[in-house]
Scaffold this active site. Structure first.
Site, PDB file in Angstrom:
ATOM      1  NE  ARG A   1       3.580  -7.377   1.367  1.00  0.00           N
ATOM      2  CZ  ARG A   1       4.911  -7.377   1.461  1.00  0.00           C
ATOM      3  NH1 ARG A   1       5.663  -7.410   0.371  1.00  0.00           N
ATOM      4  NH2 ARG A   1       5.494  -7.319   2.637  1.00  0.00           N
TER       5      ARG A   1
ATOM      6  CE  LYS B   1       5.637 -10.646   4.677  1.00  0.00           C
ATOM      7  NZ  LYS B   1       6.649 -11.169   3.754  1.00  0.00           N
TER       8      LYS B   1
ATOM      9  CD  GLU C   1       8.836 -15.300  -3.349  1.00  0.00           C
ATOM     10  OE1 GLU C   1       9.705 -14.673  -3.987  1.00  0.00           O
ATOM     11  OE2 GLU C   1       7.792 -14.757  -2.938  1.00  0.00           O
TER      12      GLU C   1
HETATM   13  C1  LIG Z   1       7.666 -10.868   2.879  1.00  0.00           C
HETATM   14  C2  LIG Z   1       8.089 -11.704   1.719  1.00  0.00           C
HETATM   15  C3  LIG Z   1       8.983 -11.222   0.733  1.00  0.00           C
HETATM   16  C4  LIG Z   1       9.687  -9.901   0.843  1.00  0.00           C
HETATM   17  O1  LIG Z   1       8.840  -8.803   0.791  1.00  0.00           O
HETATM   18  P1  LIG Z   1       9.359  -7.401   1.302  1.00  0.00           P
HETATM   19  O2  LIG Z   1       8.164  -6.526   1.174  1.00  0.00           O
HETATM   20  O3  LIG Z   1      10.461  -6.980   0.418  1.00  0.00           O
HETATM   21  O4  LIG Z   1       9.802  -7.598   2.702  1.00  0.00           O
HETATM   22  C5  LIG Z   1       9.248 -12.037  -0.341  1.00  0.00           C
HETATM   23  N1  LIG Z   1       8.713 -13.273  -0.456  1.00  0.00           N
HETATM   24  C6  LIG Z   1       7.874 -13.768   0.469  1.00  0.00           C
HETATM   25  C7  LIG Z   1       7.316 -15.123   0.286  1.00  0.00           C
HETATM   26  C8  LIG Z   1       7.536 -13.001   1.581  1.00  0.00           C
HETATM   27  O5  LIG Z   1       6.700 -13.497   2.497  1.00  0.00           O
END
Ligand SMILES: *Cc1c(COP(=O)(O)O)cnc(C)c1O
Length: 337
Positions: A80, A183, A219
């Site tokens: 990721r 992210k 989200e």
């Molecule tokens: C990190 C994050 C998540 C959750 O991802 P995980 O891999 O399950 O920790 C969900 N939404 C956003 C916007 C994030 O930054």
């Protein structure tokens, strides 16, 4: 060092002993370096500071009853971070280098991994930033990748308790074809204002509708949304959602428990039909939701004051795998000796 009271940990920054760093210069990554400093020295014109060339990850390591430390699905975080780097034109940290840095950071800070009984864990924060100077809007030529760790308490110190979400249509977290799927820090800056507003109103997070039409669920604050009805686990399909590794794992486990899975557009109206609703991510695994308040229409959707049956089963199952209480049949866990 001072003794850590494992029962009093929250989710706040604490210094561990070491962090791991790697520099990208002259078109290539250097060797992993160990540092005991909690500061970095970068150029004041670094692109991360001015133009948001920054991506991060979040994952956890857990100590089992057997005393072994387990890291959950770090290959997924590594991949990721590559997507995020590609999305905002940063140098790509190779998957193997990412995983080696995480292993090193955990191994060197073993004494910060909380004991099994505490329900706490070691939070791991990989970070990739543009460090090279630019004053025109261009990607940096130099980057820093680093991994630091800290012990964090259980997300639900008083037990697995549902909270409320709020819908506020005047705010968007990400553009429909923007950076919502990466992210990157920019998405977080963009959501802080309404996140704070939500908390002041007694809600745990904002439930965003899609930015274009405001018709579909998107989200859920810094987490993915799911709803359960008719023995079906339903989670939104959208280009502006961050692909959560927790959600991906829950989908596998839900299927094994006999639930059907649907990943599709989820119309706002469907909020009235779910038996259970939850937010999912590394921090809490699952945050059960007891109500969604539509602030624009003064309307509540309610799901009961106790966590739902499936949310509870899924939560317990994934935690059991992470702590090594149940066998890791999916190859999700790496044991650090
Ligand atoms: C990190 C994050 C998540 C959750 O991802 P995980 O891999 O399950 O920790 C969900 N939404 C956003 C916007 C994030 O930054």
């Amino acid at each position: 060092m001072e003794d850590i009271d494992w029962t009093k940990l929250g989710f706040k920054y604490l210094d561990a002993d070491y962090n791991v760093r790697c520099y990208y210069r002259n078109g290539e990554w250097g060797e992993l370096e160990i540092s005991s400093l909690n500061q970095i020295n970068i150029h004041m014109a670094a692109t991360s500071l001015h133009y948001g060339q920054e991506a991060f990850e979040g994952l956890k390591a857990f100590k089992g009853k057997d005393g072994k430390i387990r890291i959950f699905r770090m290959d997924e975080n590594a991949k990721r971070m590559q997507d995020s780097a590609g999305g905002i034109l940063m140098a790509n940290i190779p998957v193997d280098k990412f995983m080696d840095a995480v292993r090193k950071a955990v191994t060197m800070n073993k004494r910060f991994v909380p004991p099994y009984d505490s329900g706490a864990a070691l939070y791991i924060r990989p970070l990739l930033i543009g460090t090279g100077p630019q004053i025109g809007v261009n990607p940096a030529e130099e980057y820093l990748f680093l991994v630091f760790v800290m012990p964090v308490g259980p997300y639900f110190p008083e037990g697995f308790k549902p909270t409320d979400l709020v819908i506020m249509r005047e705010f968007d977290r990400a553009a429909p074809q923007g950076t919502g799927k990466y992210k990157v820090g920019g998405n977080y800056a963009a959501s802080m204002y309404e996140g704070k507003k939500a908390k002041e109103g007694g809600f745990s997070a904002v439930l965003y509708l899609d930015s274009k039409e405001k018709k579909y669920i998107d989200e859920c604050g810094p987490a993915n949304f799911f709803g359960i009805k008719n023995n079906t686990y339903i989670t939104p399909l959208s280009d502006s959602i961050l692909p959560s590794i927790t959600n991906k794992s829950l989908i596998v486990l839900a299927k094994e428990m006999g639930l059907k899975i649907e990943r599709r557009k989820v119309p706002y109206e469907e909020l009235a039909e779910f038996d259970e609703v939850g937010a999912c991510g590394t921090a809490a695994v699952i945050s059960p939701i007891k109500g969604v308040y539509d602030n624009d229409n003064d309307k509540w959707f309610k799901y009961g004051d106790e966590p739902g049956k499936w949310s509870t089963k899924l939560y317990n199952k994934i935690r059991a795998i992470q702590y090594g209480d149940e066998p890791d049949t999916h190859g999700w866990v790496e044991i650090i000796e």
